[in-house]
Design a protein around this motif. Structure first.
Motif, PDB file in Angstrom:
ATOM      1  N   HIS A  68       2.327  -7.696   5.853  1.00  0.00           N
ATOM      2  CA  HIS A  68       1.213  -7.158   6.622  1.00  0.00           C
ATOM      3  C   HIS A  68       1.450  -7.377   8.117  1.00  0.00           C
ATOM      4  O   HIS A  68       0.525  -7.616   8.889  1.00  0.00           O
ATOM      5  CB  HIS A  68      -0.103  -7.823   6.200  1.00  0.00           C
ATOM      6  N   ARG A  71      -0.689  -5.341  10.794  1.00  0.00           N
ATOM      7  CA  ARG A  71      -2.061  -5.810  11.032  1.00  0.00           C
ATOM      8  C   ARG A  71      -2.070  -7.080  11.872  1.00  0.00           C
ATOM      9  O   ARG A  71      -2.811  -7.178  12.855  1.00  0.00           O
ATOM     10  CB  ARG A  71      -2.772  -6.051   9.700  1.00  0.00           C
ATOM     11  N   PHE A 118     -14.566   3.325  14.935  1.00  0.00           N
ATOM     12  CA  PHE A 118     -14.793   2.887  13.564  1.00  0.00           C
ATOM     13  C   PHE A 118     -15.946   3.626  12.887  1.00  0.00           C
ATOM     14  O   PHE A 118     -16.392   3.235  11.819  1.00  0.00           O
ATOM     15  CB  PHE A 118     -15.027   1.377  13.524  1.00  0.00           C
ATOM     16  N   TRP A 173     -13.835  -5.920  15.496  1.00  0.00           N
ATOM     17  CA  TRP A 173     -13.991  -4.822  14.549  1.00  0.00           C
ATOM     18  C   TRP A 173     -12.842  -4.793  13.553  1.00  0.00           C
ATOM     19  O   TRP A 173     -13.039  -4.528  12.364  1.00  0.00           O
ATOM     20  CB  TRP A 173     -14.089  -3.481  15.286  1.00  0.00           C
ATOM     21  N   LEU A 174     -11.639  -5.078  14.018  1.00  0.00           N
ATOM     22  CA  LEU A 174     -10.494  -5.122  13.103  1.00  0.00           C
ATOM     23  C   LEU A 174     -10.659  -6.247  12.080  1.00  0.00           C
ATOM     24  O   LEU A 174     -10.244  -6.112  10.924  1.00  0.00           O
ATOM     25  CB  LEU A 174      -9.194  -5.313  13.887  1.00  0.00           C
ATOM     26  N   SER A 176     -13.325  -7.118  10.714  1.00  0.00           N
ATOM     27  CA  SER A 176     -14.283  -6.726   9.676  1.00  0.00           C
ATOM     28  C   SER A 176     -13.606  -6.023   8.511  1.00  0.00           C
ATOM     29  O   SER A 176     -14.196  -5.861   7.448  1.00  0.00           O
ATOM     30  CB  SER A 176     -15.364  -5.822  10.270  1.00  0.00           C
ATOM     31  N   ARG A 177     -12.367  -5.602   8.707  1.00  0.00           N
ATOM     32  CA  ARG A 177     -11.590  -4.991   7.626  1.00  0.00           C
ATOM     33  C   ARG A 177     -10.719  -6.059   6.969  1.00  0.00           C
ATOM     34  O   ARG A 177      -9.915  -6.701   7.627  1.00  0.00           O
ATOM     35  CB  ARG A 177     -10.698  -3.871   8.172  1.00  0.00           C
ATOM     36  N   ARG A 178     -10.873  -6.212   5.682  1.00  0.00           N
ATOM     37  CA  ARG A 178     -10.106  -7.228   4.949  1.00  0.00           C
ATOM     38  C   ARG A 178      -8.849  -6.579   4.367  1.00  0.00           C
ATOM     39  O   ARG A 178      -8.796  -6.248   3.185  1.00  0.00           O
ATOM     40  CB  ARG A 178     -10.957  -7.846   3.855  1.00  0.00           C
ATOM     41  N   ASP A 179      -7.849  -6.376   5.215  1.00  0.00           N
ATOM     42  CA  ASP A 179      -6.616  -5.711   4.778  1.00  0.00           C
ATOM     43  C   ASP A 179      -5.523  -6.692   4.369  1.00  0.00           C
ATOM     44  O   ASP A 179      -4.481  -6.271   3.876  1.00  0.00           O
ATOM     45  CB  ASP A 179      -6.084  -4.801   5.894  1.00  0.00           C
ATOM     46  N   GLU A 180      -5.731  -7.979   4.610  1.00  0.00           N
ATOM     47  CA  GLU A 180      -4.730  -8.976   4.268  1.00  0.00           C
ATOM     48  C   GLU A 180      -5.077  -9.625   2.933  1.00  0.00           C
ATOM     49  O   GLU A 180      -6.214  -9.513   2.461  1.00  0.00           O
ATOM     50  CB  GLU A 180      -4.600 -10.035   5.362  1.00  0.00           C
ATOM     51  N   ARG A 185      -6.846 -14.735   4.047  1.00  0.00           N
ATOM     52  CA  ARG A 185      -8.134 -14.522   4.714  1.00  0.00           C
ATOM     53  C   ARG A 185      -9.113 -15.669   4.435  1.00  0.00           C
ATOM     54  O   ARG A 185      -9.898 -16.056   5.312  1.00  0.00           O
ATOM     55  CB  ARG A 185      -8.736 -13.201   4.250  1.00  0.00           C
TER      56      ARG A 185
END
Length: 299
Positions: A68, A71, A118, A173-174, A176-180, A185
């Protein structure tokens, strides 16, 4: 999230704004000892060795961090590489109180960036609150004299801190996205260490440019060593941990109000250590900013 605000939780949420205010005052005190962007690099370099014993496993090949990298590269650019470097740069020409008051315009930037990038809906009360907050920032930028604002007589530090606040809003804001992966996290030390590792690359690059194109120099001694110890342990690691625990216990809405203690702490610390007393326009600006946040939080 629904627990009552206990004295322990209140203490947890009070520590971060105190640390952030201290960070601004200390950054102002050492302007003659270390270049601002280099200070940011050294701060996170020290924080790296504080975090390694707590979360070194996140650096292993199979942890999910390296897959990742895009990100974490972007998060670290905004949060580690830009935000604090711009704040330290702002303190070269602006006061800690001004910097923390202008940074309190975060809700306005959150609203704008959320809507533009967003697709976040904007409520009417949020818009009214944002206008109140930005009015408070304009009071600071004009030094209480609207003629100054019309003449666009702003110091460079004011613009740097506006840019820093915009970077922090985009960073938030980034987040707030759980991409990991959840394993990263849900572990605060691993999540921060992942950002610090990539962030040292960005901050090291920026520091290299600073030394290439300016007459940068460092005055090593106990004052600078004590500064590095404080900004790495306090505003970086300790504040991050207390803020996370406080949000878990009281919720982000309540925690947001504690963040507005930063300018008050900055005013007290500036008067104590820098001899920079607050003015009436600082009080008016703080009232507008807090009022804007209260209005925008209403349902």
């Amino acid at each position: 999230m629904s627990q009552k605000l206990s004295p322990v939780t209140a203490l947890l949420l009070t520590v971060p704004p105190l640390m952030w205010a201290g960070n601004a005052v200390v950054g102002r005190l050492v302007t003659d000892l270390v270049p601002p962007i280099t200070l940011n690099f050294l701060r996170w370099f020290v924080a790296l060795f504080i975090l390694l014993p707590l979360a070194w496993k996140v650096l292993r090949p199979g942890s999910g961090l390296w897959s990742h990298w895009r990100r974490f590269g972007l998060l670290s650019l905004l949060g580690v590489g830009c935000y604090n470097a711009l704040q330290y740069l702002a303190l070269q020409t602006s006061t800690p109180l001004n910097v923390t008051l202008v940074a309190a315009s975060g809700p306005f930037w959150m609203l704008v960036i959320g809507a533009l990038f967003f697709k976040a809906p904007v409520r009417r009360m949020q818009l009214v609150g944002a206008m109140l907050s930005i009015s408070g920032v304009l009071v600071v930028l004009s030094r209480g004299q609207w003629a100054e604002l019309l003449a666009v007589r702003l110091v460079a530090g004011d613009m740097y801190v506006l840019l820093a606040t915009a970077c922090w809003s985009f960073y938030s804001w980034l987040l707030s996205r759980r991409d990991e992966p959840d394993a990263i996290r849900n572990d605060w030390a691993a999540f921060l260490l992942g950002q610090v590792v990539f962030g040292l690359g960005w901050s090291g690059l920026f520091a290299g440019l600073e030394w290439t194109f300016t007459d940068a120099h460092i005055v090593w001694g106990w004052p600078l060593i004590a500064t590095l110890a404080f900004v790495a342990v306090g505003p970086a690691v300790l504040a991050y941990r207390c803020w996370g625990l406080g949000i878990q216990q009281a919720g982000p809405a309540v925690a947001g109000f504690f963040a507005n203690l930063t300018p008050l702490f900055a005013a007290v610390l500036s008067a104590a250590f820098l001899g920079e007393l607050p003015h009436l326009y600082h009080v008016a600006a703080f009232s507008l900013i807090v009022g804007g946040i209260v209005v925008s939080a209403r349902q």
